[in-house]
Design an enzyme around this catalytic site. Structure first.
Site, PDB file in Angstrom:
ATOM      1  N   TYR A   1      -8.563   0.808  -3.814  1.00 22.15           N
ATOM      2  CA  TYR A   1      -7.200   1.376  -4.302  1.00 22.15           C
ATOM      3  C   TYR A   1      -6.559  -0.034  -4.751  1.00 22.15           C
ATOM      4  O   TYR A   1      -6.776  -1.170  -4.679  1.00 22.15           O
ATOM      5  CB  TYR A   1      -6.317   1.813  -3.218  1.00 22.15           C
ATOM      6  CG  TYR A   1      -5.779   0.953  -2.220  1.00 22.15           C
ATOM      7  CD1 TYR A   1      -6.646   0.477  -1.549  1.00 22.15           C
ATOM      8  CD2 TYR A   1      -4.383   0.653  -2.324  1.00 22.15           C
ATOM      9  CE1 TYR A   1      -5.864  -0.569  -0.422  1.00 22.15           C
ATOM     10  CE2 TYR A   1      -3.922  -0.242  -1.525  1.00 22.15           C
ATOM     11  CZ  TYR A   1      -4.664  -0.762  -0.386  1.00 22.15           C
ATOM     12  OH  TYR A   1      -3.990  -1.747   0.306  1.00 22.15           O
TER      13      TYR A   1
ATOM     14  N   THR B   1       1.632  -4.584   4.233  1.00 20.80           N
ATOM     15  CA  THR B   1       1.576  -4.869   5.564  1.00 20.80           C
ATOM     16  C   THR B   1       0.880  -6.059   5.800  1.00 20.80           C
ATOM     17  O   THR B   1       0.775  -6.465   7.147  1.00 20.80           O
ATOM     18  CB  THR B   1       0.524  -3.627   6.316  1.00 20.80           C
ATOM     19  OG1 THR B   1      -0.722  -3.547   5.784  1.00 20.80           O
ATOM     20  CG2 THR B   1       1.135  -2.229   6.483  1.00 20.80           C
ATOM     21  N   ASP B   2       0.136  -6.790   4.947  1.00 21.94           N
ATOM     22  CA  ASP B   2      -0.548  -7.960   5.420  1.00 21.94           C
ATOM     23  C   ASP B   2       0.335  -9.101   5.644  1.00 21.94           C
ATOM     24  O   ASP B   2      -0.020  -9.934   6.710  1.00 21.94           O
ATOM     25  CB  ASP B   2      -1.297  -8.619   4.178  1.00 21.94           C
ATOM     26  CG  ASP B   2      -2.605  -7.637   3.646  1.00 21.94           C
ATOM     27  OD1 ASP B   2      -2.882  -6.820   4.554  1.00 21.94           O
ATOM     28  OD2 ASP B   2      -3.160  -7.791   2.755  1.00 21.94           O
TER      29      ASP B   2
ATOM     30  N   GLU C   1      -1.958 -30.417  27.725  1.00 24.63           N
ATOM     31  CA  GLU C   1      -3.054 -31.339  27.820  1.00 24.63           C
ATOM     32  C   GLU C   1      -2.829 -32.473  26.549  1.00 24.63           C
ATOM     33  O   GLU C   1      -3.821 -33.282  26.269  1.00 24.63           O
ATOM     34  CB  GLU C   1      -4.462 -30.652  27.382  1.00 24.63           C
ATOM     35  CG  GLU C   1      -4.830 -29.721  28.692  1.00 24.63           C
ATOM     36  CD  GLU C   1      -6.235 -28.911  28.380  1.00 24.63           C
ATOM     37  OE1 GLU C   1      -7.209 -29.700  28.326  1.00 24.63           O
ATOM     38  OE2 GLU C   1      -6.153 -27.772  28.382  1.00 24.63           O
TER      39      GLU C   1
ATOM     40  N   LYS D   1       0.245  -7.990  12.996  1.00 25.68           N
ATOM     41  CA  LYS D   1      -0.877  -6.945  12.400  1.00 25.68           C
ATOM     42  C   LYS D   1      -2.141  -7.386  13.022  1.00 25.68           C
ATOM     43  O   LYS D   1      -2.574  -8.741  13.089  1.00 25.68           O
ATOM     44  CB  LYS D   1      -1.045  -7.133  10.923  1.00 25.68           C
ATOM     45  CG  LYS D   1      -2.165  -6.100  10.389  1.00 25.68           C
ATOM     46  CD  LYS D   1      -2.254  -5.941   8.741  1.00 25.68           C
ATOM     47  CE  LYS D   1      -2.919  -4.840   8.230  1.00 25.68           C
ATOM     48  NZ  LYS D   1      -2.993  -5.015   6.787  1.00 25.68           N
TER      49      LYS D   1
ATOM     50  N   THR E   1       0.802  -1.226  -0.103  1.00 26.82           N
ATOM     51  CA  THR E   1       0.086  -0.053  -0.002  1.00 26.82           C
ATOM     52  C   THR E   1       0.817   1.208  -0.101  1.00 26.82           C
ATOM     53  O   THR E   1       0.537   2.275  -0.634  1.00 26.82           O
ATOM     54  CB  THR E   1      -0.993   0.026   1.217  1.00 26.82           C
ATOM     55  OG1 THR E   1      -1.882  -1.172   1.121  1.00 26.82           O
ATOM     56  CG2 THR E   1      -1.870   1.249   1.555  1.00 26.82           C
TER      57      THR E   1
END
Ligand code: GLU
Length: 350
Positions: free
Chosen positions: A49, A115-116, A307, A188, A36
Site C-alpha cells: 500500500y 506510526t514509524d 562502566e 513502536k 497509513t
C-alpha cells in the site's frame, strides 16, 4: 395555519436543541500529516500500500461519529509517510499546534501521523508545547482499504481524549489500539501488530474504549519546557551511532568531519561502548561535539559513571530516553547550551 405554526415551532425547537448541543461540545482541531491512517492499498488482504494518500476531509468523512464528541475541524499540515518526517515539518507543526491551543475556544488538538516516527514527533511536541490542553497523536497500523482497518476507531478515540477535561495536564499523548500513552515513554515495538505501541517500564497512562476514557493516575504538574522554537528555522545537526560487538569507530569519525554538533550513541547494555568507539567519542568531545550515551536495549535507565567514566570524558547520559528521543532532546538542548552539565540536567528532568 395551525399546522404551519406547529411545524415552525417544531423546526425552531429542533434547530434550537441541535444548535445548543453543538455549542456545548468542545472544539477539537485535527492537524493531518499523512501516514497509513491516510493510506490506500491495492487489496483488502495485501501488505502492499502507499501511505499519505487521503486528504483530511476524507479522513473526517469516514468517521461521522466524531461530530457527536466535539466540534471538529481539520487542517492539512503535511502529506507524508512518517519515515520522511523532517525537523522543518516538526517546527511548522509545533507552530500550528501552539496557534490552535492559544485559541480560547479550542479544547484540544489531534494530529494524524504515520506510526514509524510517531513517538519522535510526540516527544518533540512534548518538549516545545507549553499548554496544559491535550495534544493527541494518532495513527493506524492498517490502511483504510484493509480488512479490519484500525484507523477510524483510533481517530474516534483520539478525538474523545482531545475533547476531554480529564485529559488536561497530561502533556502530549499517543492514542492507539484503545490505549493512551505518554510521549516520553511510548515506543513502536512491533513492525506490523495492532498492539505495537507500548510504554516500557511505565505502562500506558490509561485506556479509551469507544470514546470512554479511564486514566490510571491523576495528572502530573506541568513541566515547563526551557526551549523556545518561535525564532528557529532549523535544528542543530545531531546523529545516532549504533553500538555492537567489535564496532567500528568510523561512523563517529565521519560524523565529526561532516560537522555533527551532537552524537547520540545507542550503546550495548547500560549504554556501554566498544573501546575503539569510546576513544573516537572522547576525541569527538575534545572537538566540541556533545556526546550522549543511550542504550539500544529498549528499557531502563543509563547510569552515569558505571562502566564508562562520564565525568572524565564530559559525556551526558540519556537516562531512560531511547536513542531516537535522546536525539530530539539533544537537538533542542543545543539551541540553548553547549554545556554537558546543563544538558545532563535537562536529560534528567524533561
Ligand atoms: N511507514 C508508514 C508511516 O510511518 C507507515 C506506518 C504507519 O503509518 O503505520 O507513515
Amino acid at each position: 395555519m395551525i399546522k404551519k405554526i406547529i411545524a415552525a415551532a417544531g423546526l425552531y425547537l429542533w434547530f434550537g436543541i441541535s444548535a445548543g448541543a453543538w455549542a456545548e461540545k468542545p472544539q477539537v482541531v485535527i492537524l493531518a500529516t499523512g501516514g497509513t491512517i491516510a493510506g490506500a492499498g491495492e487489496s483488502a488482504v495485501g501488505a502492499r500500500y502507499a501511505a499519505a494518500k487521503l486528504p483530511i476531509d476524507k479522513l473526517l468523512s469516514a468517521v461521522p461519529q466524531i461530530h457527536q464528541l466535539a466540534q471538529v475541524s481539520g487542517e492539512q499540515v503535511a502529506q507524508i509517510a512518517s519515515q520522511a518526517m523532517t525537523s522543518e515539518i516538526w517546527l511548522k507543526l509545533a507552530r500550528r499546534v501552539d496557534k490552535q491551543l492559544r485559541r480560547k475556544e479550542v479544547a484540544g488538538v489531534v494530529i494524524t501521523h504515520g506510526t514509524d516516527t510517531l513517538e519522535e514527533t510526540a516527544y518533540f511536541l512534548q518538549l516545545v508545547i507549553g499548554s496544559d490542553k491535550p495534544v493527541v497523536l494518532v495513527g493506524s497500523m492498517r490502511p483504510p482499504t484493509s480488512l479490519s482497518a484500525d484507523g477510524n476507531i483510533n481517530l474516534y478515540n483520539a478525538v474523545a481524549v482531545a475533547a476531554s477535561e480529564a485529559a488536561r495536564g497530561r502533556g502530549v499523548m499517543v492514542v492507539m489500539n484503545d490505549e493512551i500513552h505518554a510521549a516520553h515513554s511510548v515506543t513502536k515495538s512491533h513492525t506490523t501488530a495492532l498492539n505495537t505501541f507500548v510504554s516500557r517500564g511505565k505502562g500506558p497512562l490509561g485506556h479509551v474504549e469507544y470514546g470512554s476514557i479511564n486514566f490510571y493516575q491523576p495528572p502530573q504538574p506541568q513541566r515547563l519546557s526551557p526551549f523556545d522554537i518561535r525564532k528557529l528555522e532549523s535544528l542543530p545537526v545531531v546523529d545516532i551511532v549504533y553500538g555492537y560487538a567489535n564496532a567500528s569507530p568510523r561512523p563517529v569519525e565521519a560524523l565529526v568531519v561532516a560537522g555533527s554538533q551532537g552524537i547520540v550513541h545507542a550503546g550495548v547494555g547500560n549504554g556501554n561502548l566498544f573501546p575503539a568507539v569510546e576513544q573516537a567519542l572522547i576525541e569527538a568531545r575534545r572537538k566540541q561535539v556533545v556526546i550522549v550515551r543511550s542504550a539500544r536495549v529498549g528499557s531502563g535507565h543509563v547510569l552515569r559513571n558505571a562502566e564508562v567514566d562520564d565525568d572524565k570524558h564530559d559525556f551526558v547520559v540519556a537516562d531512560d530516553l531511547s536513542p531516537q528521543k535522546a536525539r530530539i532532546l539533544l537537538m533542542l538542548a543545543l539551541t540553548q547550551s553547549q554545556q554537558s552539565s546543563q544538558i545532563q540536567e535537562w536529560f534528567y528532568r524533561l
